[in-house]
Design an enzyme around this catalytic site. Structure first.
Site: not given
Ligand code: KIV
Length: 271
Positions: A52, A189
């Site tokens: 993310s 998720e």
């Molecule tokens: O990349 C991320 O932040 C994630 C979370 C949303 C679990 O995979």
């Protein structure tokens, strides 16, 4: 329940003990040294260096563009700050889907160059061979099922997954497979709470939910979302613990005004 700050370093073994005694696991993302230091000091069990970062750090629309080198840069900054938390790092899109040899060399780079403690990978049975190979090298693996953002162009939307029985069945099978392979935990998720409860109860390893309800063994959020740094992103599952966009915006605007008004620096703020 208060946080035990005496614990030296959270390990995968400790996380398993937490599930066994019914203690919830707290996980949050971080991508840089300063944020990770705050998160670690708060008593976080797991810091996720999530892909993310592609969205919240680099401003991309999806998680797909972030590279292995960029993940290693973020992860090494976080590792330098983390004294207590277990640091889990996402294997980015394209660094493990090709074949198990490539997957292992990506995971080794993350462990060696960033000093991470574990890796996370999106997917079920289709990546079983890669997961096995990484585990054989002694690298702990966290799975990730349900809404897997690296597959966004397959899904076409970020809506709740596994609402239909066929997809729910596949998720049940994948979860058992990941446990059987030796994953130490699985992120679930954006799936129905009822399914997350069933899967969490059927597994011996801990599940960590995001948009998957209260019955998972732990919870994870993206730090920019829960601190309210992102104003636009407000899905139903998100609890916003602060409104940092407004706080920061006010402070920065105040600074601009002070400079323009010749109000900063004053004579006590100079040498
Ligand atoms: O990349 C991320 O932040 C994630 C979370 C949303 C679990 O995979």
């Amino acid at each position: 329940m208060s946080v035990n700050k005496e614990v030296k370093r959270i390990t995968t073994h400790i996380l398993q003990e937490m599930k066994n005694r019914g203690e919830k696991i707290a996980m949050l993302t971080a991508y840089d040294f300063s944020m990770a230091a705050i998160v670690d000091n708060a008593g976080m069990d797991i810091i996720l260096v999530g892909d993310s970062a592609s969205n919240v750090m680099a401003g991309h629309e999806t998680t797909l563009p972030i590279t292995l080198d960029q993940m290693i840069y973020h992860a090494s900054s976080v590792v330098r700050a983390a004294k207590r938390s277990l640091v889990v790092v996402d294997l980015p899109f394209g660094s493990y889907q090709g074949n198990s040899k490539e997957a292992l060399s990506s995971a080794i780079r993350i462990m060696k160059e960033a000093g991470a403690h574990a890796v996370k990978m999106e997917g079920g049975v289709e990546i079983a061979e890669s997961i096995s190979r990484i585990l054989t090298a002694g690298i702990p693996v966290m799975g990730h099922l349900g809404l897997t953002p690296q597959s966004i162009y397959k899904f076409g939307t970020y809506t709740v997954r596994a609402k239909e029985e066929a997809e729910a069945d596949k998720l049940r099978e994948d979860a058992l497979k990941l446990q059987e392979l030796g994953c130490f935990s699985i992120v679930l998720e954006k799936i129905p709470s009822k399914l997350a409860k069933e899967v969490s109860e059927s597994l011996s390893i801990p599940t960590i939910g995001i948009g998957a309800g209260q019955h998972c063994d732990g919870q994870v959020l993206v730090i920019h979302d829960m601190l309210g740094i992102n104003k636009e992103f407000k899905p139903r599952f998100l609890r916003q613990y602060a409104s940092l966009y407004d706080v920061m915006n006010e402070a920065v605007t105040h600074y601009v005004d002070d400079v323009k008004a010749k109000n900063f620096p004053n004579n006590k703020e100079e040498y």
